[in-house]
Design a protein around this motif. Structure first.
Motif, PDB file in Angstrom:
ATOM      1  N   PRO A   3      54.530  91.406  20.409  1.00 20.48           N
ATOM      2  CA  PRO A   3      53.381  92.239  20.787  1.00 20.48           C
ATOM      3  C   PRO A   3      52.644  92.705  19.547  1.00 20.48           C
ATOM      4  O   PRO A   3      53.251  92.909  18.491  1.00 20.48           O
ATOM      5  CB  PRO A   3      54.020  93.434  21.527  1.00 20.48           C
ATOM      6  N   ASP A   4      51.374  92.879  19.674  1.00 16.19           N
ATOM      7  CA  ASP A   4      50.579  93.379  18.567  1.00 16.19           C
ATOM      8  C   ASP A   4      50.967  94.830  18.305  1.00 16.19           C
ATOM      9  O   ASP A   4      50.918  95.667  19.210  1.00 16.19           O
ATOM     10  CB  ASP A   4      49.098  93.287  18.986  1.00 16.19           C
ATOM     11  N   PRO A   5      51.393  95.195  17.078  1.00 14.19           N
ATOM     12  CA  PRO A   5      51.827  96.578  16.779  1.00 14.19           C
ATOM     13  C   PRO A   5      50.738  97.592  17.108  1.00 14.19           C
ATOM     14  O   PRO A   5      51.032  98.692  17.563  1.00 14.19           O
ATOM     15  CB  PRO A   5      52.119  96.556  15.277  1.00 14.19           C
ATOM     16  N   ALA A   6      49.525  97.223  16.911  1.00 18.73           N
ATOM     17  CA  ALA A   6      48.439  98.168  17.206  1.00 18.73           C
ATOM     18  C   ALA A   6      48.392  98.477  18.700  1.00 18.73           C
ATOM     19  O   ALA A   6      48.204  99.631  19.121  1.00 18.73           O
ATOM     20  CB  ALA A   6      47.105  97.586  16.742  1.00 18.73           C
ATOM     21  N   ASP A   7      48.598  97.409  19.522  1.00 21.18           N
ATOM     22  CA  ASP A   7      48.604  97.613  20.980  1.00 21.18           C
ATOM     23  C   ASP A   7      49.744  98.514  21.395  1.00 21.18           C
ATOM     24  O   ASP A   7      49.592  99.416  22.222  1.00 21.18           O
ATOM     25  CB  ASP A   7      48.750  96.264  21.705  1.00 21.18           C
TER      26      ASP A   7
END
Ligand code: C2E
Ligand code: MG
Ligand code: MG
Length: 584
Positions: A3-7
């Motif tokens: 998963p995208d860390p920002a998400d």
């Protein structure tokens, strides 16, 4: 794919933002760095004056020591406080708004705190309800037996009395142990308490859903309570008929009459029961309890170990007893009691009669209005209300003094034995033996010149009573079993009693000359008594032919109107003088 860390961060922030609990991040001095909407909504009512800049300042009115607590917390991280309840107080709460907040405070690292704030209003309410329910049930429970108490009974009765008369199918059973005081006196209070616990168990056991169909149909609500020292009340609801309640009462009495095993002792202790029936019941719980209690007292007066249904006439009798009690107190203080003496003659084998064998002391009450009151009208009341000690002591002392006085006046023609009646309540009193000793010493009467008379029902009681009788015998005092034939003990148990003399009851003697059956009973009693080395007295001889019958049956002594009615001391002296002169 990872998963995208920002998400992920955004998702977490959203979650914290919408969380249904308040989250506040602050520095160590309480400065708010971040808070979610729930936190601001919970804290806002408190922040009117201060704004939401500093958590400690906002909470200062409720938790003034918070900053100090944090400063004192030196660990690098951990829980500073947990579940701290903060009641908001009336000033801060609008209707429907939270009334209590709960605060958890964590030190996240050397510079940051995380506070979790939630609305604890409902939780606190629930806790308070549980607590008050517990308190209420404690206030309605008897600590010793774990049974409901009087308050619980009254509550139940209030509910039942609310129904229209015709629909009241309940019964109130008032139970009382017949000799609880004696058990307490003889074996100590701990034994008394144990007895009560056993009684409670037996009551519960007797009420347990039984197998018989009548009871199953009849069973509605049942409440068994301890309402006082040795008093129990059972409320039976949903009875088809009064007879069903009466059969439950019988079962209870049977269960309670079985011997009790208290460490070191076997105690026999029957109970008396009064029953008030719902349809005829009084209008308030206290009145219903009073009525059932009155019926219980009547059952006890009738000899105990039985049940009686309340009826209004019992009220008057109870009121009358209360009057007698009050008047009797006065009578003792004002010396209205006096003693009369009835001669007991010896039936000599040679056919002669010895008139100076003995006298029996019988108490009388000179009532200012009612005239002379016989003992049957007040001894029972005196026993119930604790006045019997005073009455008995008076009679004993008066009789012994008179007896010694007569020795001086009549010499060889004076009576040789003084018989004094003893009530069961006297024998139960702890200091009573000492009183007897004191009277013996003070008056100078020899122990062997004194005969104490106990009734059958009394003598047949448990071992404590028997021990007291043995104590009296050890003093050298004579004991007589009074009214033999009317109570429970039989010829076969006569040998168990430490008595010297058996007094055959008037109800047998009065038919001695007319009924073969009674003659046989008298004869059997005399034979058994003789075989045990006991002497016999025939009570209530009214005719010459009765006197002849008991003489022919080898009764040792006789007493009755045929010889003399009970007489005041001066008349007794004249009577003895006459007979003495005759014999001479
Ligand atoms: P008790 O000890 O069996 O006394 C005999 C009772 O029978 C006396 O009644 C006496 O008057 C009565 N009596 C005697 N001969 C005859 C007779 O030929 N015919 C009839 N019909 N009656 C006769 P009293 O004095 O009324 O006493 C009744 C009972 O009260 C006594 O029965 C005794 O149990 C009790 N009592 C009397 N004085 C005292 C006392 O000082 N203390 C205690 N605890 N009880 C007492
Ligand atoms: Mg007697
Ligand atoms: Mg008698």
């Amino acid at each position: 794919m990872l998963p995208d860390p920002a998400d992920a961060y955004e998702a977490l922030m959203q979650f914290l933002y919408r969380a249904p609990i308040g989250l506040v991040e602050t520095t160590l001095d309480g400065t708010v760095e971040m808070l979610n909407p729930m936190a601001s909504s919970l804290l806002m009512p408190l922040a009117a004056g201060t704004g939401l800049d500093n958590l400690f300042a906002v909470l200062a009115p409720l938790a003034p020591g918070l900053s100090r607590t944090v400063a004192a917390y030196t660990d690098p991280s951990g829980v500073v406080c947990e579940g701290l309840r903060l009641p908001l107080g009336a000033a801060h709460t609008a209707p429907g708004a939270p009334q209590v907040l709960s605060l958890n405070l964590m030190k996240i690292d050397a510079g940051r705190l995380m506070a979790v704030v939630s609305d604890a209003t409902h939780e606190v309410q629930r806790e308070q309800e549980t607590l008050s329910r517990r308190l209420r049930s404690a206030a309605r429970t008897d600590a010793l037996t774990g049974m409901p108490n009087r308050e619980a009974v009254r509550e139940e009765l209030r509910r039942l009395l609310f129904q229209p008369d015709a629909e009241r199918r309940f019964a109130v059973l008032f139970l009382n142990c017949d000799r609880f005081r004696q058990v307490n006196d003889a074996f100590g209070q701990a034994a008394g308490d144990q007895l009560l616990v056993h009684m409670a168990d037996r009551i519960r056991g007797a009420l347990r859903p039984p197998n018989d169909r009548i009871d199953l149909q009849a069973r509605g609500g049942q409440l068994a309570a301890r309402v006082g020292g040795d008093e129990f009340v059972i409320v039976l609801d949903g009875m088809r008929a009064r007879a069903d309640a009466e059969s439950v009462a019988t079962r209870l009495l049977d269960a309670l009459a079985r011997p009790y095993q208290i460490p070191g002792h076997e105690i026999v202790c029957s109970a008396s029961l009064g029953l008030a029936w719902g349809a005829n019941a009084a209008s308030s719980p206290d009145e219903v309890l009073r009525d059932a209690g009155i019926a219980m007292v009547e059952a006890k007066r009738a000899g105990g170990g039985r049940q009686l249904v309340f009826e209004p006439a019992m009220h008057e009798r109870a009121a009358r007893r209360a009057d007698i009690e009050a008047e009797l107190r006065l009578a003792i203080a004002e010396e209205q009691l006096f003693v009369v003496y009835q001669p007991v003659v010896e039936l000599r084998p040679d056919g002669g009669t010895d008139h100076a064998a003995a006298v029996e002391a019988l108490v009388r009450w000179r009532h200012p209005v009612r005239g002379i009151v016989p003992p049957i009208d007040f001894i029972g009341v005196a026993e119930e209300c604790g006045l019997i000690g005073a009455v008995g002591d008076f009679v004993l002392e008066r009789a012994c003094r008179d007896f010694i006085d007569w020795q001086g006046r009549l010499g060889a023609r004076a009576p040789r034995l003084m018989a004094v009646n003893l009530s069961r309540a006297q024998l139960g009193q702890p200091g009573w033996l000492a009183t007897v000793r004191r009277v013996l010493e003070a008056t100078g009467i020899q122990p062997a010149q004194l005969q104490l008379e106990v009734t059958e029902s009394l003598a047949a009681q448990d071992q404590g009573i028997q021990q007291r009788l043995h104590d009296l015998k050890a003093l050298g005092i004579k004991l007589a079993l009074d009214d033999f034939g009317t109570g429970y003990s039989s010829l076969s148990s006569l040998h168990l009693l430490p008595v010297d003399t058996v007094k055959i009851d008037r109800s047998f003697v009065c038919q001695a000359d007319t009924s073969h059956h009674h003659r046989v009973l008298i004869e059997a009693t005399v034979k058994v008594a003789q075989s045990l080395g006991m002497r016999t007295v025939a009570e209530g001889i009214e005719t010459a032919s009765q006197a002849e019958v008991v003489r022919s049956q080898h009764c040792d002594k006789a007493q009755g109107y045929f010889y003399s009615r009970p007489l005041p001391a001066p008349e007794l002296l004249a009577w003895l003088d006459d007979r003495g002169a005759l014999a001479a």
